[in-house]
Motif scaffolding. Structure first.
Motif, short mmCIF file in Angstrom:
data_model
loop_
_atom_site.label_atom_id
_atom_site.label_comp_id
_atom_site.label_asym_id
_atom_site.label_seq_id
_atom_site.Cartn_x
_atom_site.Cartn_y
_atom_site.Cartn_z
N ARG A 1 2.04 -7.84 -10.05
CA ARG A 1 2.16 -7.13 -8.78
C ARG A 1 3.05 -5.91 -8.97
O ARG A 1 4.15 -6.02 -9.54
CB ARG A 1 2.73 -8.02 -7.68
N GLY A 2 2.57 -4.77 -8.50
CA GLY A 2 3.36 -3.56 -8.52
C GLY A 2 3.61 -3.06 -7.11
O GLY A 2 2.73 -3.15 -6.24
N VAL A 3 4.81 -2.55 -6.86
CA VAL A 3 5.16 -1.94 -5.58
C VAL A 3 5.69 -0.55 -5.85
O VAL A 3 6.59 -0.37 -6.68
CB VAL A 3 6.20 -2.78 -4.81
N ALA A 4 5.10 0.46 -5.18
CA ALA A 4 5.50 1.85 -5.41
C ALA A 4 5.86 2.51 -4.09
O ALA A 4 5.22 2.28 -3.06
CB ALA A 4 4.36 2.62 -6.08
N MET A 5 6.91 3.35 -4.14
CA MET A 5 7.26 4.20 -3.01
C MET A 5 6.79 5.61 -3.34
O MET A 5 7.20 6.19 -4.36
CB MET A 5 8.77 4.17 -2.73
N ALA B 1 5.60 6.59 1.93
CA ALA B 1 4.65 5.48 2.04
C ALA B 1 4.91 4.49 0.92
O ALA B 1 5.60 4.79 -0.06
CB ALA B 1 3.21 5.99 1.97
N VAL B 2 4.34 3.29 1.08
CA VAL B 2 4.51 2.22 0.08
C VAL B 2 3.14 1.69 -0.31
O VAL B 2 2.28 1.45 0.55
CB VAL B 2 5.40 1.08 0.63
N LEU B 3 2.94 1.51 -1.61
CA LEU B 3 1.69 0.98 -2.16
C LEU B 3 1.99 -0.36 -2.81
O LEU B 3 2.92 -0.48 -3.62
CB LEU B 3 1.12 1.94 -3.20
N VAL B 4 1.21 -1.38 -2.45
CA VAL B 4 1.33 -2.71 -3.07
C VAL B 4 0.04 -2.99 -3.82
O VAL B 4 -1.05 -2.98 -3.23
CB VAL B 4 1.58 -3.80 -2.02
N GLN B 5 0.14 -3.22 -5.14
CA GLN B 5 -1.04 -3.37 -5.98
C GLN B 5 -0.95 -4.65 -6.80
O GLN B 5 0.01 -4.87 -7.53
CB GLN B 5 -1.17 -2.16 -6.92
N GLY C 1 -16.86 -14.64 -8.95
CA GLY C 1 -17.17 -14.75 -10.37
C GLY C 1 -16.60 -13.64 -11.24
O GLY C 1 -16.79 -13.66 -12.46
N LYS C 2 -15.92 -12.67 -10.64
CA LYS C 2 -15.35 -11.57 -11.45
C LYS C 2 -14.20 -12.08 -12.32
O LYS C 2 -13.43 -12.94 -11.91
CB LYS C 2 -14.84 -10.46 -10.53
N LYS C 3 -14.10 -11.51 -13.53
CA LYS C 3 -13.03 -11.89 -14.44
C LYS C 3 -11.75 -11.08 -14.21
O LYS C 3 -10.71 -11.39 -14.77
CB LYS C 3 -13.49 -11.73 -15.89
N PHE C 4 -11.86 -10.05 -13.41
CA PHE C 4 -10.69 -9.22 -13.09
C PHE C 4 -10.81 -8.77 -11.64
O PHE C 4 -11.89 -8.37 -11.19
CB PHE C 4 -10.60 -8.01 -14.01
N MET C 5 -9.70 -8.83 -10.93
CA MET C 5 -9.73 -8.44 -9.52
C MET C 5 -8.46 -7.66 -9.19
O MET C 5 -7.37 -7.98 -9.68
CB MET C 5 -9.82 -9.68 -8.64
N ARG C 6 -8.63 -6.65 -8.34
CA ARG C 6 -7.49 -5.84 -7.94
C ARG C 6 -7.44 -5.75 -6.41
O ARG C 6 -8.46 -5.52 -5.76
CB ARG C 6 -7.60 -4.44 -8.54
N ILE C 7 -6.25 -5.96 -5.85
CA ILE C 7 -6.02 -5.82 -4.41
C ILE C 7 -4.98 -4.72 -4.23
O ILE C 7 -3.87 -4.81 -4.78
CB ILE C 7 -5.54 -7.13 -3.77
N VAL C 8 -5.31 -3.69 -3.48
CA VAL C 8 -4.41 -2.55 -3.27
C VAL C 8 -4.28 -2.31 -1.77
O VAL C 8 -5.28 -2.17 -1.06
CB VAL C 8 -4.95 -1.27 -3.96
N VAL C 9 -3.04 -2.27 -1.30
CA VAL C 9 -2.77 -2.06 0.12
C VAL C 9 -1.77 -0.91 0.27
O VAL C 9 -0.74 -0.89 -0.40
CB VAL C 9 -2.21 -3.34 0.78
N LEU C 10 -2.08 0.03 1.15
CA LEU C 10 -1.23 1.19 1.43
C LEU C 10 -0.60 1.04 2.81
O LEU C 10 -1.31 0.77 3.79
CB LEU C 10 -2.05 2.47 1.36
N LEU C 11 0.72 1.21 2.88
CA LEU C 11 1.45 1.08 4.14
C LEU C 11 2.13 2.41 4.44
O LEU C 11 2.96 2.89 3.64
CB LEU C 11 2.48 -0.05 4.06
N LYS C 12 1.80 3.00 5.61
CA LYS C 12 2.28 4.35 5.92
C LYS C 12 2.86 4.40 7.34
O LYS C 12 2.13 4.17 8.31
CB LYS C 12 1.14 5.37 5.83
#
Length: 695
Positions: free
Chosen positions: A567-571, A576-580, A658-669
């Motif tokens: 999990r990555g969190v960026a300002m 704004a803040v991005l949670v990936q 069934g995916k072998k890789f998954m990404r969830i990205v949320v932007l908070l503004k």
């Protein structure tokens, strides 16, 4: 018959030879009943050793009183400084008016009869006694008003007369010993010989002697003596103060207590290693750290600087920076673990850290919080406790009721350790972002140190088995416009059955507030994080004016649900803040991304608008495109738990399919006149997030 007699004689002879010639192990085994395995003997528990000090640890003891924390020289310094320092003068007024309020209250009492089998706690009584004695004694020393001395004397004699200080819950003893130790020392010259003897006897019989059972490891339940928790610092701090206060009259006992406390405190000190991060949450940092400051300040004023535990004390010096970064612009702490959810008040330990380690920024931070409590010169004292009135406008009444006083029981130490450099300090060179390693790796990023509406995010790795720990690895909190948008619910009631149990599958993790289901992190397949072997470290950290970020490897607590999880969190631009989240080889179950909030939520596809106190936050699920946003209830599964009224969870649900890789990205503004428009950034793999790679 002759033959039978011969057989019997031979049998007795054989038994005699075995009992006297066989090795002890064989004889012991022969005594055990047939068919039953021998129980292994428990190894003898080692005592907390005497501290390896050459010579007499009390050889440099200051002979006169007061010798603890606030000497006659310190008193002279404060009185002189208060003549020209309006802020310190206001603080003295605050303490004096608190002392005035105490005069009308009854002395502390113990309602539990002797030999009662009822389980009880004395901690709140010990804390009230500590607050009253230190406040009254400080007010007397600075004003000479004998009403304060007489009331402090009555308080100490009342506590000394208790039939017990409740050693079954040793925090009660530690705080009461601290109260009477400080009062005995600060008021020594005013107390009669008879009063001194009564208080001294209580310290010996109700605190110091019972502590030897713990230091010698003779109690059934071992906890604080070698505990890496706040208990260790509180109990050792209170006992050390009691022992040093009466050392000239009880030299043998005091010498042993001081020595064993010095050996024991290393366990509590280790919690600060290496960067000052405290594993139990900001509230427990305050509790443990003020007692750690009392411990070492008492040593320094009574025995001199012994230059002990240099590595641990260096980490302790960094903890002032840690707590500054863990408090948001709106004075709300990052409430991880069993931290309370209220606004941050004060911590006199910050003044101690500022002076002891030459850190004026710590004094500035403490003064910034303390000045809200300072009344105007013509403020009046309210006789009705608990009334909420302004402390700043002239003529307004100021409440000094019991509830108010109990929250600041060691306010007197803010005077003893006062550092005037905090008043005029300018925080323009303080870093806006910080990363702290420890049992719980923690990161904080903010837009400003002086703007209460600035953007702030706290983010953690950690270890679910840490003291007072929750299943909150990967969790975050978010502030903007003075609103705490992403909240952590904090602790539930400690008396819930099995609440502190940390065993995977145990009762402790079933409580909603302790489980991953209540935290701003991931839940995969409706399963909890693991507690055992769950250490999750920050593996990357970067700070710059335009972008700051951190990455936590959360693979261990999710190892049953995925091969790897980051999990990555960026300002972004302080706007704004991005949670990936990146999940490798996830199980084919629904994944829930969650954020608890008090805001009202309006959902439109993969976007949501949150509103609270007239402010607005936009939330957008950037990836995956098939994610579904929902509002989830935060009601716990049982009625005995906190109902979490006024809260709800904004949750994004997605399936790997069934995916072998998954990404969830949320932007908070946050949006509004104070914020610039932040476009959706180009999403980069976490492996490409630039910055310092942390090992």
């Amino acid at each position: 018959m002759t033959r039978n007699r011969l057989i019997v004689l031979l049998m007795f002879a054989g038994m005699f030879c075995f009992c006297n010639c066989a090795p002890p192990e064989a004889r012991a085994a022969a005594k055990k009943p047939a068919g039953k395995s021998a129980k292994p003997r428990k190894p003898k528990r080692k005592r907390i050793p005497l501290f390896p000090w050459k010579g007499d640890i009390l050889s440099t003891l200051r002979k006169e009183h007061p010798r603890l924390l606030f000497t006659a020289a310190d008193e002279k310094r404060i009185k002189k400084l208060a003549k020209d320092n309006e802020q310190l003068a206001g603080l003295i007024t605050l303490v004096t008016k608190s002392a005035e309020r105490i005069l009308s209250e009854p002395e502390v009492k113990l309602a539990i009869p002797p030999k009662s089998k009822r389980h009880f706690y004395l901690l709140s009584t010990s804390r009230v006694c500590l607050g009253r004695v230190t406040t009254l004694a400080m007010a007397f020393r600075l004003t000479g008003d004998r009403r304060f001395f007489e009331r402090a004397r009555k308080e100490m004699l009342a506590a000394a007369g208790f039939w017990t200080w409740n050693p079954k819950h040793f925090l009660d003893v530690g705080e009461m010993c601290c109260a009477l130790g400080i009062g005995y020392d600060w008021l020594y010259d005013e107390l009669s010989k008879e009063d001194r003897a009564i208080i001294r006897r209580a310290i010996v019989e109700k605190a110091l002697k019972p502590s030897l059972r713990h230091y010698h490891r003779k109690v059934t339940r071992l906890f604080w003596e070698a505990g890496r928790n706040n208990w260790n610092l509180v109990c050792n701090g209170g006992l050390l103060i009691g022992a040093l206060a009466i050392a000239e009259d009880e030299p043998k006992l005091s010498r042993e207590i001081v020595s064993r406390a010095l050996s024991s405190v290393k366990y509590g000190l280790s919690c600060y290693l290496p960067d000052g991060a405290w594993p139990e949450g900001p509230g427990y940092w305050n509790y443990g750290s003020v007692y750690n400051a009392l411990f070492f300040s008492a040593l320094e004023t009574s025995l001199g600087d012994l230059k002990l535990y240099r590595t641990e004390m260096k980490a302790f010096s960094k903890s002032g920076s840690f707590i500054m970064h863990m408090i948001g612009p709106n004075r709300k702490p990052f409430t991880y673990a069993d931290c309370g959810s209220g606004k941050w008040s004060i911590s006199p330990a910050m003044f101690y850290l500022a002076r002891r380690f030459n850190q004026p920024a710590f004094a500035w931070f403490e003064w910034k919080n303390l000045r809200r409590m300072i009344p105007s010169p013509d403020a009046k004292v309210s006789k009705k406790p608990g009334k909420k009135t302004s402390k700043k406008k002239p003529g307004k009444k100021v409440s000094y009721g019991r509830r108010y006083h109990s929250q600041i029981r060691l306010l007197a130490m803010a005077i003893a350790w006062f550092d005037e450099r905090g008043v005029d300090y300018v925080p323009d060179k303080l870093p806006l972002d910080a990363f702290f390693r420890g049992q719980q790796d923690l990161v904080a990023m903010r837009g400003s140190w002086e703007d209460a509406n600035a953007l702030f995010v706290g983010f953690k790795g950690g270890n679910n088995k840490a003291s007072h720990g929750h299943m909150d690895i990967g969790s975050f909190v978010l502030d903007a416009d003075g609103v705490r948008w992403a909240i952590d619910l904090g602790a539930d009631h400690y008396r819930l059955p099995g609440y502190s149990n940390k065993t995977d599958g145990g009762p402790g993790w079933r409580y909603y507030r302790r489980s991953a289901k209540s935290h701003n992190t991931l839940v995969i397949g409706d399963k909890l994080q693991l507690a055992a072997d769950s250490e999750s470290k920050v593996v990357a950290f970067h700070s710059s004016p335009t972008r700051s970020h951190a990455v936590v490897d959360m693979s261990k607590p999710y190892r049953r649900q995925a091969k790897k999880l980051l999990r990555g969190v960026a300002m972004l631009g302080r706007q704004a803040v991005l949670v990936q989240d990146e999940i490798t080889a996830p199980e084919n179950s629904e994944i829930r991304w969650g954020m608890v909030t008090r805001a009202k939520i309006k959902i439109d596809g993969r976007k949501a608008v949150l509103t609270q106190d007239g402010k607005t936050l936009h939330v957008e699920v950037v990836e995956p495109v098939d994610a579904v946003l929902k509002i989830v209830s935060t009601a716990p599964p049982t009625k005995k738990e906190n109902p979490n009224r006024g809260t709800r969870m904004l949750a994004a649900f997605a399936k790997p399919n069934g995916k072998k890789f998954m990404r969830i990205v949320v932007l908070l503004k946050p949006v509004g006149k104070n914020w610039k428009e932040t476009p959706t950034p180009k999403i980069q793999p976490l492996a490409n997030w630039k910055g310092k790679k942390v090992k």
